[in-house]
Design a protein around this motif. Structure first.
Motif, PDB file in Angstrom:
ATOM      1  N   THR A  57      42.997  39.560  43.847  1.00 35.95           N
ATOM      2  CA  THR A  57      43.033  38.471  42.880  1.00 35.95           C
ATOM      3  C   THR A  57      43.675  37.224  43.493  1.00 35.95           C
ATOM      4  OG1 THR A  57      43.210  40.092  41.097  1.00 35.95           O
ATOM      5  CG2 THR A  57      43.871  37.840  40.577  1.00 35.95           C
ATOM      6  N   GLU A  58      43.259  36.057  43.010  1.00 36.23           N
ATOM      7  CA  GLU A  58      43.820  34.783  43.472  1.00 36.23           C
ATOM      8  C   GLU A  58      43.844  34.693  45.000  1.00 36.23           C
ATOM      9  OE1 GLU A  58      45.006  32.193  40.914  1.00 36.23           O
ATOM     10  OE2 GLU A  58      43.383  33.558  40.348  1.00 36.23           O
ATOM     11  N   PRO A  59      42.687  34.853  45.630  1.00 44.65           N
ATOM     12  CA  PRO A  59      42.666  34.978  47.095  1.00 44.65           C
ATOM     13  C   PRO A  59      43.078  33.727  47.851  1.00 44.65           C
ATOM     14  CG  PRO A  59      40.434  34.803  46.223  1.00 44.65           C
ATOM     15  CD  PRO A  59      41.335  34.965  45.041  1.00 44.65           C
ATOM     16  N   TYR A  60      43.123  32.567  47.172  1.00 43.15           N
ATOM     17  CA  TYR A  60      43.488  31.337  47.880  1.00 43.15           C
ATOM     18  C   TYR A  60      44.964  30.977  47.727  1.00 43.15           C
ATOM     19  CZ  TYR A  60      38.444  30.905  47.575  1.00 43.15           C
ATOM     20  OH  TYR A  60      37.109  31.146  47.635  1.00 43.15           O
ATOM     21  N   SER A  61      45.697  31.785  46.980  1.00 46.58           N
ATOM     22  CA  SER A  61      47.061  31.425  46.628  1.00 46.58           C
ATOM     23  C   SER A  61      48.074  32.132  47.528  1.00 46.58           C
ATOM     24  CB  SER A  61      47.345  31.799  45.167  1.00 46.58           C
ATOM     25  OG  SER A  61      48.723  31.689  44.883  1.00 46.58           O
ATOM     26  N   ASP A  62      48.819  31.353  48.313  1.00 45.89           N
ATOM     27  CA  ASP A  62      49.899  31.935  49.119  1.00 45.89           C
ATOM     28  C   ASP A  62      50.985  32.516  48.231  1.00 45.89           C
ATOM     29  OD1 ASP A  62      49.801  29.489  51.822  1.00 45.89           O
ATOM     30  OD2 ASP A  62      48.659  31.331  51.497  1.00 45.89           O
ATOM     31  N   TRP A  63      51.270  31.844  47.132  1.00 44.42           N
ATOM     32  CA  TRP A  63      52.314  32.349  46.238  1.00 44.42           C
ATOM     33  C   TRP A  63      51.924  33.711  45.681  1.00 44.42           C
ATOM     34  CZ3 TRP A  63      52.573  33.866  41.128  1.00 44.42           C
ATOM     35  CH2 TRP A  63      53.863  34.078  40.621  1.00 44.42           C
ATOM     36  N   PHE A  64      50.672  33.850  45.274  1.00 41.63           N
ATOM     37  CA  PHE A  64      50.236  35.136  44.732  1.00 41.63           C
ATOM     38  C   PHE A  64      50.185  36.199  45.831  1.00 41.63           C
ATOM     39  CE2 PHE A  64      47.482  38.326  42.840  1.00 41.63           C
ATOM     40  CZ  PHE A  64      47.905  38.338  41.516  1.00 41.63           C
TER      41      PHE A  64
END
Length: 827
Positions: free
Chosen positions: A156-163
């Motif tokens: 999930t949320e593959p572009y998010s470093d935070w995630f």
């Protein structure tokens, strides 16, 4: 359970996806991305969402969020039902209400979001939150909320470093097909794992990780890759599957399991989720910091010696910690590099050196030279007929040290060598240390025990000592023989001798019931400087077998080669020992196994094999006169016989006990197919590695302690309770050799059972040129911190890298703190 209507958000970064292209997007949805490394977590974006801190209350609520950018996972309904059931069952203090939704707008609604103690992501792959919604999730964690991700949530949320940081790792590709595998459960205290089997066998879909998160997260369970086919991108022996950490003000738990509908019907898997939810909802505290590398500090506490002096450290050889925190450590006796070494047997000063005892006081952070013994052991390097490993070999403190100041030293006095016969005396003596001046009174010596050793040939002197709970003293003695005359295999060549004393036949020493070398002895020291023999040793010394007079009652363990380090866990009185093997670099179908360095958890007196059998009863081949180069029969590990012409003990020996850990240049726990007589094939191409987490090469075991956590200890740097009961095993070298904490199964320990779990300590006890490259000894202090001796970068001397190090923990207590718990912790 309330389940909101299905609503699937559109992609919040379609422009970026288009720029990357379809192929890149597909790869990302399958698990691209990396773990944040420079900081514990990436800086969150600014947000104005106002939430209670911490979110939720004593009326515990869990939100299950199950949106997906692709087709909804078939596990969603099963997962929601399982979490609802978990919340409605079990002790009342651990229950909660469950609500489910796929409407991401909940993350921008402070009133709704603030009601939940924890959020579960039962999501599929892809981008399911827009920027404002992700910002709301960040705010939720910042406020002290809890997060639980299941299986596909890692996509999930593959572009998010935070995630990515929230999850801890991204898959290297698609999950495997359903495969039955073994999960090793190393954390025996976390509520998510404490009730699970040590070896948990279950079917699931398994991810490989693009970047292994070990060390940046706290791993509670791993999947064993040798129990299934991991496919492309396999992570190796350290393959985390469930982990947790305190993240961005809140708590994050992730499990890669739960990839099948049937998973959610498993009792053990539901218990796993129950414990994870207990922590994330603030129902129960847990330690999710214990194996995060950044939570440990390694500090060198001794400096380099002043030129021409050993004011800080001698040739490092062993340490012991006192009840008041002082550390006493010894130098074997090698000289400073600039000082002469006498190797001429015609010189009365041959091998003369100083075995030094230093004291480090952590309160003053200063070192005192307590004293030095004149030892035989300073002959420098060279081959085995030149160098020597005798000297000051071991140190222990009396159980009453704080009142009597008694220090026990295991050493080879220079005054007792016979240059004609090249024999020496090994002894264990008691001395008194002045607690005020930290000076050793050399005139106070009382010799408890002494025995002869040959010193014509090197090596393997042993030296470790330890006490059990009954105040019995264990003394590890080396098998001072060369294996160079048997090709590095058994070390059972009866021919080489000096003036009638064999120096290449370990059957004269380690395999001999009437010789104290190559043993672990057990005695009970008395106050007058004598000793008595406790019941339960391997022999009484009075056996009438084979005419009598052929055993020594001090022997507790026979058949060990170089047990330099031993440890006794006083809570169980299990003896932990490690010993160095011979020199053969590869197995031989003629002579037997390659060199095995060995660790063994020993629960009773026994014969541990050398020079007849190694590892898990892998036999060597016998040889005898007149031609020791000609093989005879294989040794019988269940009924070994000592038929050496150099034996003055029993011919019929006790049966051999399998050891716990063994490793060679080929790998850890090497095993082979066996024929009808139980003889291994010894063919490298047929080997199986039972312990893939280690291997050797150049290798020299350095057995370590079993950690016991004491909540009452005042030490600010004490290691956390996670490590309680784990056994620390290491090697002098720092390459692929072991530097691990291992967990044994109480049902099989000491009975041939191998460790059920291991984890690397190489980032916590740092390796490398500027770290602890040559681990020589390691002990926990009473305050729960760890001291480690680094030998240095040369042999038979000390140098600028020879040092005492101190390893402390700074991760803090379990979370949430008592004042942040949702209600009284569930039991």
């Amino acid at each position: 359970m309330q389940r909101a209507p299905h609503h699937r958000s559109g992609s919040r970064r379609s422009g970026l996806a288009a720029a990357l292209g379809v192929g890149a997007l597909t790869a990302s949805l399958l698990g691209g991305g990396t773990v944040a490394s420079a900081k514990p977590y990436p800086e969150p974006s600014a947000t104005t969402l106002s939430l209670p801190s911490p979110p939720g209350g004593s009326n515990v609520r869990v939100l299950v969020f199950h949106a997906s950018a692709t087709e909804e996972s078939p596990t969603v309904d099963a997962g929601i039902a399982a979490i609802e059931s978990i919340g409605l069952t079990g002790p009342a203090a651990g229950r909660f209400k469950t609500e489910a939704t796929d409407d991401a707008s909940v993350f921008t609604n402070a009133t709704k979001l603030g009601r939940y103690n924890a959020v579960v992501f039962l999501t599929g792959g892809g981008d399911v939150l827009d920027p404002e919604q992700e910002s709301g999730l960040e705010s939720y964690l910042e406020a002290g909320g809890g997060f639980l991700g299941l299986h596909d949530a890692a996509r999930t949320e593959p572009y998010s470093d935070w995630f990515t940081g929230l999850i801890g790792a991204r898959p290297a590709g698609a999950a495997s097909a359903v495969r039955r595998a073994t999960v090793e459960v190393g954390d025996r205290q976390h509520p998510a794992t404490k009730s699970l089997p040590l070896q948990w066998k279950r079917p699931d879909k398994w991810f490989n990780w693009a970047v292994n998160p070990s060390g940046s997260v706290h791993t509670v369970a791993r999947v064993k890759e040798n129990s299934y086919t991991p496919g492309t991108g396999a992570n190796g022996w350290d393959h985390p599957v469930s982990w947790c950490r305190d993240y961005d003000g809140g708590r994050s738990f992730y499990t890669g399991m739960g990839g099948t509908v049937d998973s959610f019907a498993e009792t053990d898997f539901r218990n796993h989720l129950r414990g994870a939810l207990a922590w994330t909802t603030r129902i129960s505290p847990a330690d999710c910091k214990a194996t995060i590398n950044a939570n440990y500090t390694a500090e060198r506490v001794t400096q380099a010696n002043q030129p021409g002096q050993n004011d800080q450290i001698g040739e490092p050889h062993g340490l012991v910690t006192a009840p008041d925190g002082r550390v006493l450590y010894i130098g074997r006796g090698g000289a400073d590099a600039g000082k002469p070494v006498v190797t001429d047997w015609n010189d009365p000063d041959i091998g003369k050196g100083q075995g030094e005892i230093h004291v480090y006081d952590p309160r003053t952070r200063k070192v005192a030279l307590a004293g030095a013994l004149t030892i035989f052991g300073n002959k420098g390097g060279g081959d085995e007929l030149i160098k020597v490993e005798e000297g000051l070999l071991g140190i222990e403190l009396d159980p009453g040290f704080m009142t009597n100041g008694w220090v026990y030293l295991h050493y080879t006095p220079h005054s007792q060598i016979n240059r004609d016969t090249r024999m020496a005396e090994r002894r264990v003596s008691r001395f008194t240390l002045d607690p005020t001046s930290n000076k050793l009174d050399l005139a106070s010596e009382k010799v408890l025990l002494k025995w002869p050793v040959q010193i014509h040939s090197c090596c393997h002197a042993g030296g470790g000592m330890a006490w059990d709970s009954k105040q019995n003293l264990y003394i590890a003695t080396g098998d001072n023989n060369s294996s160079g005359f048997s090709g590095g295999y058994s070390g059972n060549n009866p021919q080489p001798n000096y003036k009638g004393v064999s120096f290449a036949d370990a059957r004269r020493t380690a395999g001999n019931t009437n010789n104290l070398n190559g043993k672990i002895l057990r005695i009970h020291p008395e106050d007058d400087g004598t000793y008595t023999l406790p019941a339960g040793n391997l022999f009484t010394g009075q056996e009438p077998d084979e005419g009598g007079g052929k055993t020594r009652g001090e022997i507790y363990v026979m058949g060990v080669r170089n047990p330099a380090r031993i440890f006794i866990d006083k809570s169980t009185d299990i003896l932990y020992a490690g010993w160095v093997g011979p020199d053969a670099g590869a197995p031989s179908t003629t002579w037997g196994p390659a060199k095995y360095d060995t660790f063994s958890a020993i629960i009773k007196a026994g014969n541990h094999g050398w020079p007849y059998c190694m590892g898990n009863k892998q036999p060597y081949r016998d040889r005898n006169l007149p031609d020791p180069g000609k093989p005879l029969g294989w040794y019988n590990c269940d009924a070994p016989k000592n038929e050496s012409p150099n034996n003055n003990g029993l011919v019929n020996l006790p049966p051999i006990t399998s050891n716990t850990i063994w490793y060679s240049p080929q790998g850890g726990g090497v095993d082979y197919p066996r024929d009808a007589n139980g003889i291994p094939s010894y063919k490298t191409e047929e080997q199986k590695l039972l312990m893939p987490w280690l291997k050797g090469g150049g290798q020299a075991t350095m057995n370590g302690p079993v950690y016991r956590y004491d909540a009452a200890s005042a030490g600010a740097g004490k290691w956390p309770s996670y490590w309680d009961g784990k056994w620390f095993v290491g090697d002098f070298y720092d390459g692929d050799q072991p530097r691990h904490a291992v967990l044994t199964d109480p049902r099989t320990v000491g009975k041939g059972g191998i460790p059920v779990h291991a984890e690397s300590l190489k980032k916590i006890i740092p390796v490398g040129a500027d770290g602890i490259r040559n681990l020589m000894d390691w002990k926990f202090a009473p305050d729960g911190s760890l001291y480690v001796l680094d030998y240095g970068r040369g042999f038979f001397t000390s140098d600028a890298k020879s040092a005492l190090w101190h390893i402390t923990y700074k991760g803090g207590e379990a979370t949430p703190s008592a004042d942040k718990l949702a209600r009284k912790a569930a039991q």
